[in-house]
Motif scaffolding. Structure first.
Motif, PDB file in Angstrom:
ATOM      1  N   SER A   1       0.807  -1.230   0.000  1.00  0.00           N
ATOM      2  CA  SER A   1       0.000   0.000   0.000  1.00  0.00           C
ATOM      3  C   SER A   1       0.835   1.272   0.000  1.00  0.00           C
ATOM      4  N   SER A   2       2.149   1.156   0.125  1.00  0.00           N
ATOM      5  CA  SER A   2       3.011   2.327   0.339  1.00  0.00           C
ATOM      6  C   SER A   2       2.911   3.362  -0.791  1.00  0.00           C
ATOM      7  N   THR A   3       2.665   2.913  -2.005  1.00  0.00           N
ATOM      8  CA  THR A   3       2.525   3.827  -3.145  1.00  0.00           C
ATOM      9  C   THR A   3       1.401   4.836  -2.927  1.00  0.00           C
ATOM     10  N   TYR A   4       0.408   4.446  -2.126  1.00  0.00           N
ATOM     11  CA  TYR A   4      -0.802   5.269  -1.969  1.00  0.00           C
ATOM     12  C   TYR A   4      -0.880   5.966  -0.612  1.00  0.00           C
ATOM     13  N   HIS A   5       0.177   5.880   0.185  1.00  0.00           N
ATOM     14  CA  HIS A   5       0.117   6.419   1.535  1.00  0.00           C
ATOM     15  C   HIS A   5      -0.107   7.925   1.576  1.00  0.00           C
ATOM     16  N   ASP A   6       0.334   8.635   0.569  1.00  0.00           N
ATOM     17  CA  ASP A   6       0.135  10.089   0.559  1.00  0.00           C
ATOM     18  C   ASP A   6      -1.329  10.478   0.371  1.00  0.00           C
ATOM     19  N   ALA A   7      -2.165   9.512  -0.009  1.00  0.00           N
ATOM     20  CA  ALA A   7      -3.589   9.802  -0.204  1.00  0.00           C
ATOM     21  C   ALA A   7      -4.493   8.912   0.651  1.00  0.00           C
ATOM     22  N   LEU A   8      -3.900   8.110   1.540  1.00  0.00           N
ATOM     23  CA  LEU A   8      -4.661   7.135   2.326  1.00  0.00           C
ATOM     24  C   LEU A   8      -5.155   7.779   3.625  1.00  0.00           C
ATOM     25  N   SER A   9      -6.460   8.067   3.669  1.00  0.00           N
ATOM     26  CA  SER A   9      -7.019   8.771   4.838  1.00  0.00           C
ATOM     27  C   SER A   9      -8.090   7.965   5.573  1.00  0.00           C
ATOM     28  N   VAL A  10      -8.393   6.754   5.096  1.00  0.00           N
ATOM     29  CA  VAL A  10      -9.357   5.890   5.786  1.00  0.00           C
ATOM     30  C   VAL A  10      -8.789   4.474   5.841  1.00  0.00           C
ATOM     31  N   VAL A  11      -8.781   3.880   7.030  1.00  0.00           N
ATOM     32  CA  VAL A  11      -8.365   2.483   7.195  1.00  0.00           C
ATOM     33  C   VAL A  11      -9.469   1.747   7.944  1.00  0.00           C
ATOM     34  N   VAL A  12      -9.895   0.614   7.388  1.00  0.00           N
ATOM     35  CA  VAL A  12     -10.954  -0.198   7.987  1.00  0.00           C
ATOM     36  C   VAL A  12     -10.414  -1.593   8.270  1.00  0.00           C
ATOM     37  N   ASN A  13     -10.250  -1.908   9.545  1.00  0.00           N
ATOM     38  CA  ASN A  13      -9.830  -3.243   9.962  1.00  0.00           C
ATOM     39  C   ASN A  13     -11.073  -4.111  10.125  1.00  0.00           C
ATOM     40  N   ASN A  14     -11.529  -4.667   9.012  1.00  0.00           N
ATOM     41  CA  ASN A  14     -12.768  -5.442   9.009  1.00  0.00           C
ATOM     42  C   ASN A  14     -12.526  -6.951   9.132  1.00  0.00           C
ATOM     43  N   ALA A  15     -11.390  -7.444   8.707  1.00  0.00           N
ATOM     44  CA  ALA A  15     -11.155  -8.895   8.665  1.00  0.00           C
ATOM     45  C   ALA A  15     -11.310  -9.525  10.043  1.00  0.00           C
ATOM     46  N   GLY A  16     -11.965 -10.666  10.065  1.00  0.00           N
ATOM     47  CA  GLY A  16     -12.130 -11.391  11.320  1.00  0.00           C
ATOM     48  C   GLY A  16     -13.045 -12.583  11.114  1.00  0.00           C
ATOM     49  N   TYR A  17     -12.949 -13.555  12.009  1.00  0.00           N
ATOM     50  CA  TYR A  17     -13.821 -14.723  11.929  1.00  0.00           C
ATOM     51  C   TYR A  17     -13.840 -15.436  13.267  1.00  0.00           C
ATOM     52  N   GLY A  18     -14.763 -16.388  13.402  1.00  0.00           N
ATOM     53  CA  GLY A  18     -14.842 -17.198  14.610  1.00  0.00           C
ATOM     54  C   GLY A  18     -15.187 -18.627  14.265  1.00  0.00           C
ATOM     55  N   ILE A  19     -15.096 -19.516  15.248  1.00  0.00           N
ATOM     56  CA  ILE A  19     -15.473 -20.914  15.085  1.00  0.00           C
ATOM     57  C   ILE A  19     -16.378 -21.299  16.246  1.00  0.00           C
ATOM     58  N   ASN A  20     -17.502 -21.913  15.920  1.00  0.00           N
ATOM     59  CA  ASN A  20     -18.482 -22.338  16.906  1.00  0.00           C
ATOM     60  C   ASN A  20     -18.120 -23.723  17.429  1.00  0.00           C
ATOM     61  N   GLY A  21     -17.969 -23.823  18.742  1.00  0.00           N
ATOM     62  CA  GLY A  21     -17.654 -25.119  19.332  1.00  0.00           C
ATOM     63  C   GLY A  21     -17.090 -24.970  20.722  1.00  0.00           C
ATOM     64  N   ALA A  22     -17.002 -26.073  21.440  1.00  0.00           N
ATOM     65  CA  ALA A  22     -16.421 -26.057  22.782  1.00  0.00           C
ATOM     66  C   ALA A  22     -14.914 -25.836  22.702  1.00  0.00           C
ATOM     67  N   PHE A  23     -14.389 -25.017  23.576  1.00  0.00           N
ATOM     68  CA  PHE A  23     -12.976 -24.645  23.575  1.00  0.00           C
ATOM     69  C   PHE A  23     -12.063 -25.871  23.516  1.00  0.00           C
ATOM     70  N   GLU A  24     -12.336 -26.858  24.364  1.00  0.00           N
ATOM     71  CA  GLU A  24     -11.439 -28.017  24.452  1.00  0.00           C
ATOM     72  C   GLU A  24     -11.560 -28.957  23.258  1.00  0.00           C
ATOM     73  N   GLN A  25     -12.631 -28.796  22.461  1.00  0.00           N
ATOM     74  CA  GLN A  25     -12.837 -29.678  21.326  1.00  0.00           C
ATOM     75  C   GLN A  25     -12.353 -29.085  20.006  1.00  0.00           C
ATOM     76  N   LEU A  26     -12.052 -27.811  20.001  1.00  0.00           N
ATOM     77  CA  LEU A  26     -11.482 -27.170  18.820  1.00  0.00           C
ATOM     78  C   LEU A  26      -9.967 -27.223  18.918  1.00  0.00           C
ATOM     79  N   SER A  27      -9.302 -27.274  17.781  1.00  0.00           N
ATOM     80  CA  SER A  27      -7.845 -27.337  17.830  1.00  0.00           C
ATOM     81  C   SER A  27      -7.275 -26.014  18.333  1.00  0.00           C
ATOM     82  N   LEU A  28      -6.191 -26.120  19.064  1.00  0.00           N
ATOM     83  CA  LEU A  28      -5.541 -24.917  19.585  1.00  0.00           C
ATOM     84  C   LEU A  28      -5.010 -24.068  18.443  1.00  0.00           C
ATOM     85  N   ALA A  29      -4.540 -24.714  17.379  1.00  0.00           N
ATOM     86  CA  ALA A  29      -4.024 -23.968  16.224  1.00  0.00           C
ATOM     87  C   ALA A  29      -5.113 -23.101  15.604  1.00  0.00           C
TER      88      ALA A  29
END
Length: 269
Positions: free
Chosen positions: A73-101
């Protein structure tokens, strides 16, 4: 014309936020792990809104993700005035039954990437008289959610981190906001591997990504600290503080606990 960077932009809320910003004449820097849908989104938004849309296929959980995003993104930094950290996800399940990784990966995307990108882009946003940083939280940030435990905990972090950052930057030109959507008609339930019972409950309250995004960007540009789209979601964020935590946790567990066979759900039409 200014640029806006959006992570998790291939579909869902991220794509809808990108569309809202394109409609406001922002060129787009779009980041997502999903290369095919990311390219399709860039092409669609470029054609519809006549803006430039550049893409980077990147898994934000990778150790070198922050360096790759900032270098790209460095080429556009002089014009970059909005940043949206939207990425994210979850997994449904019991903590001990989902892999730690898997659960560490959620933390890497939902927390480490958000913190890293915020840290990297704040000096860039400071260059402008007015700039905006939007971080994704969730209505799950306002309570404990058994069986969606790690996801809800990361969103509680996101909300607290964003409010603290907003205070620290209050004398700068950067307006920092947290977006806390509730159930939204996206691919989240599929990636989270939710069962039919939980899906049916979610479907009763789903908002469209487009309606969430419009409220989000309107709130962002108005300088709101917390943006919670929809009356029901506002209620769900507000009510838990008035009930014993054990009661709230029991209600949430009843919704998210994986069930071998989904009971019938009466939907109001």
């Amino acid at each position: 014309m200014s640029y806006a960077l959006i992570t998790g932009a291939a579909k869902g809320i991220g794509k809808a936020i990108a569309a809202q910003l394109a409609e406001r004449n922002y060129h787009l820097l779009l980041v997502d792990i999903d290369e095919k849908n990311l390219a399709a989104t860039a092409e669609e938004l470029s054609a519809q809104y006549h803006v430039h849309a550049h893409t980077l296929q990147q898994d934000l959980s990778h150790p070198d993700a922050l360096e790759k995003v900032t270098d790209w993104s460095s080429t556009y930094h002089d014009a970059l005035s909005v940043v949206v950290n939207n990425a994210g996800y979850g997994i449904n399940g019991a903590f001990e039954q989902l892999s730690l990784a898997e659960q560490f990966n959620i933390i890497d995307v939902n927390i480490k990437a958000q913190v890293g990108l915020s840290y990297a882009f704040i000096p860039i946003l400071r260059k402008f008289p007015k700039a905006y940083l939007l971080n994704l939280a969730s209505t799950t940030a306002y309570q404990t959610v058994p069986y969606l435990n790690i996801y809800a905990a990361t969103k509680a972090f996101a909300l607290s981190f964003t409010r603290g950052l907003r205070h620290e930057l209050r004398h700068s030109g950067i307006s920092v906001s947290a977006l806390s959507p509730g159930s939204t008609d996206t691919d989240f339930v599929n990636r989270a591997r939710m069962g039919d019972y939980t899906r049916n409950i979610a479907n009763r309250f789903n908002m469209t990504p487009e309606s969430v995004a419009k409220i989000a960007i309107d709130g962002l540009f108005k300088g709101k600290a917390e943006i919670i789209p929809g009356f029901t979601n506002k209620l769900n964020a507000w009510l838990p503080k008035f009930f014993p935590k054990a009661f709230v946790e029991k209600i949430a567990a009843g919704i998210y606990e994986p069930k071998e066979k989904a009971p019938e759900v009466a939907l109001i039409t």
